[in-house]
Design a protein around this motif. Sequence first.
Motif, mmCIF file in Angstrom:
data_model
loop_
_atom_site.group_PDB
_atom_site.id
_atom_site.type_symbol
_atom_site.label_atom_id
_atom_site.label_comp_id
_atom_site.label_asym_id
_atom_site.label_seq_id
_atom_site.Cartn_x
_atom_site.Cartn_y
_atom_site.Cartn_z
ATOM 1 N N SER A 80 0.834 -1.202 0.000
ATOM 2 C CA SER A 80 0.000 0.000 0.000
ATOM 3 C C SER A 80 0.871 1.256 0.000
ATOM 4 N N ARG A 81 2.010 1.207 0.689
ATOM 5 C CA ARG A 81 2.928 2.352 0.624
ATOM 6 C C ARG A 81 3.455 2.539 -0.789
ATOM 7 N N ARG A 135 1.091 9.049 -6.554
ATOM 8 C CA ARG A 135 1.647 10.412 -6.529
ATOM 9 C C ARG A 135 2.625 10.604 -7.682
ATOM 10 N N THR A 185 0.712 3.988 -2.973
ATOM 11 C CA THR A 185 0.490 5.407 -2.688
ATOM 12 C C THR A 185 1.565 6.244 -3.363
#
Lengths: 234, 196
Positions: free
Chosen positions: A185-186, A193, A189
């Motif tokens: 999930s990091r 971006r 994310t």
Amino acid sequence: MLPYEPDDTLAHRLDPRSKLAVQMGFAIAALSHTTPGALLACTLLTGAIMVTTRVPLGRTLAAYRVALVVLVAGPLVTTLSLGSPWLDPSEGVGPALASYRALLVLLVSAAYVRSTPVRDSRAAIQRTIPGKPGRLLGAGIALVFRFLPVLRADLRTIREAMAARLGTERSALERASTTGVLGLSRAFTRADRLALAMQARCFSWNPTLPTLSFSRVDVPAFALAGALVLSVLL
Amino acid sequence: MKTENEHESVELVDGAVVRQFARAALLAALMGAAVVATIPYPLSPAPVTLQVLVVFLAGLYLGPLWGAASIGLYLAAGAAGAPVFSGMTGGPGVLLSEPTAGFLWTFPIAALVVGLVVHRGLALRDPADVPLATVVAGLTAGLILTYVGGTSWFAWLIGTSLTEAAVAVAIPFVPADLLKMAAAIVIVRSGAIDTV
């Protein structure tokens, strides 16, 4: 870990494409011969390449230690047999020679890594693979290099945070799935971006690349690569 | 004079492609980072990493095409010299002659197969909504494929029989890989991660 090191050796002056050609040619030649004579020739060539590229042998072997363990384990497994005579060293000779040539290919590859900056590899790949796949591959390789240390730090943070909360006492399954969820999930994310930032900067199919050009020193390198490939016919 | 680096206009990459591409690139980097995320495992000579879990996640969350592309990108970056292979090594020689390179070569195909089975085609669906049996079938197919690839490569390179190769590089890792499969299922059922 073996990084690129700026230097002025012959290999550093070669075009990355001719170095890749030599690497491929060497692998094809080494993997098609297992006679002791051919291996001696390959060893001499590997030695010459490592000396001209100033590859430190000790540090290189240390970096490939995991591969070395498996390369030694392979021949050992074949010498064992279930039943008398239990241990038959003659069975292991062929696999041991095969392991040795694999090690030689790894050492030649260390010379490539030491003498080739990443952007040159990227440009070589992008020039060799045509069209949009080549473009994405080139840009993607650059992104992997850029984000590798970032995601390594992410994983380290996750593991430290888990250890601080006594995560090390939990089951292996729970630890693996927690690391997986948080790591992915990091990463996603960051990716979302990054995608926005790339679009804001007009990420395009036709970017400007570093120029690559063949010079006179590339001719013998290609000749060597060709000779190595042809040696398969011997 | 116009060179090959000069262009009259900018040809932008489509937004949907940029998003999937960025996710694929970051997952490839995660795959490279996972080489140091080891779990203690007594049976193996080499450290057991979470890389197979990342291959599963590539097929599950990026789908067959981008999942396979992502793992392919990981291999390409490694070939270009990124320290992303076991023991933090890189370079083209690892893919050409490392005894366990067969696993590396089959990873993109495994991600493709996991993606195809779970998403039943190229259009992505949320893995949390997919029946558990389908997810398990996809992961099992992917895992078996990596074992076949890894074992036959080792047997060919070192010149051993397939059984000896399986004893050396596949069978000791089965329990650890089943653990990673279970972890992938836990992650899917948690529904914590979205597809694009």
